[in-house]
Motif scaffolding. Structure first.
Motif, PDB file in Angstrom:
ATOM      1  N   GLY A  39     -97.677 -25.262 -20.607  1.00  0.00           N
ATOM      2  CA  GLY A  39     -97.371 -26.375 -19.403  1.00  0.00           C
ATOM      3  C   GLY A  39     -97.326 -27.671 -20.099  1.00  0.00           C
ATOM      4  N   PHE A  40     -97.372 -27.864 -21.244  1.00  0.00           N
ATOM      5  CA  PHE A  40     -97.621 -29.193 -21.926  1.00  0.00           C
ATOM      6  C   PHE A  40     -96.080 -29.879 -22.407  1.00  0.00           C
ATOM      7  CE2 PHE A  40    -101.659 -27.464 -23.022  1.00  0.00           C
ATOM      8  CZ  PHE A  40    -102.550 -28.458 -22.466  1.00  0.00           C
ATOM      9  N   ALA A  41     -95.119 -28.846 -22.367  1.00  0.00           N
ATOM     10  CA  ALA A  41     -93.916 -29.201 -22.948  1.00  0.00           C
ATOM     11  C   ALA A  41     -93.064 -29.322 -21.640  1.00  0.00           C
ATOM     12  CB  ALA A  41     -92.936 -28.093 -23.665  1.00  0.00           C
ATOM     13  N   GLY A  42     -92.388 -30.497 -21.537  1.00  0.00           N
ATOM     14  CA  GLY A  42     -91.412 -30.779 -20.500  1.00  0.00           C
ATOM     15  C   GLY A  42     -89.998 -30.398 -20.766  1.00  0.00           C
ATOM     16  N   ARG A  43     -89.615 -31.181 -21.864  1.00  0.00           N
ATOM     17  CA  ARG A  43     -88.234 -31.362 -22.390  1.00  0.00           C
ATOM     18  C   ARG A  43     -88.229 -31.444 -23.915  1.00  0.00           C
ATOM     19  NH1 ARG A  43     -83.691 -35.493 -20.621  1.00  0.00           N
ATOM     20  NH2 ARG A  43     -82.013 -34.497 -21.703  1.00  0.00           N
ATOM     21  N   VAL A  44     -87.282 -30.929 -24.659  1.00  0.00           N
ATOM     22  CA  VAL A  44     -86.847 -30.999 -26.046  1.00  0.00           C
ATOM     23  C   VAL A  44     -85.874 -32.146 -26.224  1.00  0.00           C
ATOM     24  CG1 VAL A  44     -86.365 -30.058 -28.080  1.00  0.00           C
ATOM     25  CG2 VAL A  44     -87.318 -28.607 -26.457  1.00  0.00           C
ATOM     26  N   GLU A  45     -86.501 -33.149 -26.897  1.00  0.00           N
ATOM     27  CA  GLU A  45     -85.643 -34.510 -27.253  1.00  0.00           C
ATOM     28  C   GLU A  45     -84.091 -34.217 -27.902  1.00  0.00           C
ATOM     29  OE1 GLU A  45     -86.100 -38.457 -29.920  1.00  0.00           O
ATOM     30  OE2 GLU A  45     -87.777 -37.761 -28.940  1.00  0.00           O
ATOM     31  N   GLY A  46     -83.425 -34.696 -27.208  1.00  0.00           N
ATOM     32  CA  GLY A  46     -81.844 -34.385 -27.837  1.00  0.00           C
ATOM     33  C   GLY A  46     -81.068 -33.163 -27.121  1.00  0.00           C
ATOM     34  N   TYR A  47     -81.666 -32.653 -26.376  1.00  0.00           N
ATOM     35  CA  TYR A  47     -81.081 -31.423 -25.686  1.00  0.00           C
ATOM     36  C   TYR A  47     -81.171 -31.732 -23.981  1.00  0.00           C
ATOM     37  CZ  TYR A  47     -81.548 -28.939 -29.882  1.00  0.00           C
ATOM     38  OH  TYR A  47     -81.512 -28.505 -31.159  1.00  0.00           O
ATOM     39  N   THR A  48     -80.204 -31.310 -23.261  1.00  0.00           N
ATOM     40  CA  THR A  48     -80.060 -31.322 -21.941  1.00  0.00           C
ATOM     41  C   THR A  48     -81.260 -30.687 -21.152  1.00  0.00           C
ATOM     42  OG1 THR A  48     -78.755 -29.325 -21.405  1.00  0.00           O
ATOM     43  CG2 THR A  48     -77.687 -31.328 -21.901  1.00  0.00           C
ATOM     44  N   THR A  49     -81.594 -31.062 -19.792  1.00  0.00           N
ATOM     45  CA  THR A  49     -82.530 -30.094 -19.262  1.00  0.00           C
ATOM     46  C   THR A  49     -82.275 -28.760 -19.233  1.00  0.00           C
ATOM     47  OG1 THR A  49     -83.089 -32.263 -17.702  1.00  0.00           O
ATOM     48  CG2 THR A  49     -83.600 -29.882 -17.096  1.00  0.00           C
ATOM     49  N   SER A  50     -81.005 -28.305 -18.882  1.00  0.00           N
ATOM     50  CA  SER A  50     -80.957 -26.900 -19.133  1.00  0.00           C
ATOM     51  C   SER A  50     -81.023 -26.121 -20.452  1.00  0.00           C
ATOM     52  CB  SER A  50     -79.260 -26.555 -18.822  1.00  0.00           C
ATOM     53  OG  SER A  50     -79.002 -25.564 -18.714  1.00  0.00           O
ATOM     54  N   GLU A  51     -80.560 -27.008 -21.553  1.00  0.00           N
ATOM     55  CA  GLU A  51     -80.648 -26.483 -22.796  1.00  0.00           C
ATOM     56  C   GLU A  51     -82.252 -26.496 -23.325  1.00  0.00           C
ATOM     57  OE1 GLU A  51     -76.659 -28.158 -24.781  1.00  0.00           O
ATOM     58  OE2 GLU A  51     -78.244 -29.216 -24.836  1.00  0.00           O
ATOM     59  N   SER A  52     -82.957 -27.331 -22.840  1.00  0.00           N
ATOM     60  CA  SER A  52     -84.417 -27.505 -23.082  1.00  0.00           C
ATOM     61  C   SER A  52     -85.178 -26.361 -22.614  1.00  0.00           C
ATOM     62  CB  SER A  52     -85.100 -28.861 -22.596  1.00  0.00           C
ATOM     63  OG  SER A  52     -84.650 -29.928 -23.387  1.00  0.00           O
ATOM     64  N   GLU A  53     -84.900 -25.922 -21.256  1.00  0.00           N
ATOM     65  CA  GLU A  53     -85.333 -24.984 -20.519  1.00  0.00           C
ATOM     66  C   GLU A  53     -85.356 -23.747 -21.217  1.00  0.00           C
ATOM     67  OE1 GLU A  53     -83.897 -25.301 -16.590  1.00  0.00           O
ATOM     68  OE2 GLU A  53     -85.367 -26.972 -15.948  1.00  0.00           O
ATOM     69  N   ARG A  54     -84.045 -23.545 -21.820  1.00  0.00           N
ATOM     70  CA  ARG A  54     -83.714 -22.278 -22.460  1.00  0.00           C
ATOM     71  C   ARG A  54     -84.482 -21.934 -23.664  1.00  0.00           C
ATOM     72  NH1 ARG A  54     -77.559 -22.329 -21.463  1.00  0.00           N
ATOM     73  NH2 ARG A  54     -77.719 -23.913 -22.797  1.00  0.00           N
ATOM     74  N   LEU A  55     -84.600 -23.122 -24.468  1.00  0.00           N
ATOM     75  CA  LEU A  55     -85.354 -23.370 -25.821  1.00  0.00           C
ATOM     76  C   LEU A  55     -86.937 -23.103 -25.361  1.00  0.00           C
ATOM     77  CD1 LEU A  55     -83.526 -26.267 -27.414  1.00  0.00           C
ATOM     78  CD2 LEU A  55     -83.405 -23.886 -28.193  1.00  0.00           C
ATOM     79  N   LEU A  56     -87.322 -23.823 -24.474  1.00  0.00           N
ATOM     80  CA  LEU A  56     -88.840 -23.372 -24.438  1.00  0.00           C
ATOM     81  C   LEU A  56     -89.024 -22.081 -23.826  1.00  0.00           C
ATOM     82  CD1 LEU A  56     -89.513 -26.917 -22.718  1.00  0.00           C
ATOM     83  CD2 LEU A  56     -89.965 -26.313 -24.941  1.00  0.00           C
ATOM     84  N   SER A  57     -88.048 -21.491 -23.141  1.00  0.00           N
ATOM     85  CA  SER A  57     -88.111 -20.060 -22.734  1.00  0.00           C
ATOM     86  C   SER A  57     -88.339 -19.196 -23.789  1.00  0.00           C
ATOM     87  CB  SER A  57     -87.154 -19.680 -21.760  1.00  0.00           C
ATOM     88  OG  SER A  57     -87.243 -18.449 -21.229  1.00  0.00           O
ATOM     89  N   ILE A  58     -87.467 -19.414 -24.872  1.00  0.00           N
ATOM     90  CA  ILE A  58     -87.151 -18.774 -25.877  1.00  0.00           C
ATOM     91  C   ILE A  58     -88.824 -18.723 -26.703  1.00  0.00           C
ATOM     92  CG2 ILE A  58     -86.202 -18.517 -28.334  1.00  0.00           C
ATOM     93  CD1 ILE A  58     -83.516 -19.044 -26.970  1.00  0.00           C
ATOM     94  N   PHE A  59     -89.115 -20.036 -27.108  1.00  0.00           N
ATOM     95  CA  PHE A  59     -90.199 -20.182 -27.532  1.00  0.00           C
ATOM     96  C   PHE A  59     -91.473 -19.546 -26.992  1.00  0.00           C
ATOM     97  CE2 PHE A  59     -88.135 -24.260 -28.975  1.00  0.00           C
ATOM     98  CZ  PHE A  59     -87.278 -23.843 -30.030  1.00  0.00           C
ATOM     99  N   ASP A  60     -91.648 -19.667 -25.715  1.00  0.00           N
ATOM    100  CA  ASP A  60     -92.759 -19.340 -24.964  1.00  0.00           C
ATOM    101  C   ASP A  60     -92.659 -17.585 -25.042  1.00  0.00           C
ATOM    102  OD1 ASP A  60     -94.942 -19.658 -23.124  1.00  0.00           O
ATOM    103  OD2 ASP A  60     -93.807 -18.649 -21.838  1.00  0.00           O
ATOM    104  N   SER A  61     -91.509 -17.243 -25.096  1.00  0.00           N
ATOM    105  CA  SER A  61     -91.322 -15.571 -24.960  1.00  0.00           C
ATOM    106  C   SER A  61     -91.906 -14.898 -26.521  1.00  0.00           C
ATOM    107  CB  SER A  61     -90.019 -15.089 -24.846  1.00  0.00           C
ATOM    108  OG  SER A  61     -89.207 -15.478 -25.737  1.00  0.00           O
TER     109      SER A  61
END
Length: 92
Positions: A5-27
């Motif tokens: 719940g601490f990560a909202g977005r990865v700097e330098g990436y779009t919202t959609s890209e950030s969500e996909r990256l955070l989903s990969i990391f979380d999985s």
């Protein structure tokens, strides 16, 4: 990088890209082989480092009392293998 719940977005990436990256990391973080499931016994004390772990308490202790004490020790900012300090990417 703090996930969960601490990560909202990865700097330098779009919202959609950030969500996909955070989903990969979380999985990865939540794979069974990367988790600990504690089997409680009376008198147990468990300690973890919240800068290096995620914590999720499963409410399976029925009528037993669950006591949580949170303590912050020191104020060091985490660093990576190259001794570079962590930084906030995006604050929710």
């Amino acid at each position: 990088m703090l996930l969960g719940g601490f990560a909202g977005r990865v700097e330098g990436y779009t919202t959609s890209e950030s969500e996909r990256l955070l989903s990969i990391f979380d999985s990865y973080v939540t794979r069974l082989e990367n988790t600990v499931r504690w089997q409680w016994s009376e008198g147990d004390v468990v300690i973890w480092d919240s800068l290096a772990t995620q914590h999720y308490a499963i409410a399976d202790y029925e009528s037993q009392q669950r006591v949580v004490r949170r303590v912050t020790v020191g104020k060091d900012v985490p660093v990576n293998k190259d001794n570079e300090s962590s930084r906030l990417l995006i604050k929710k």
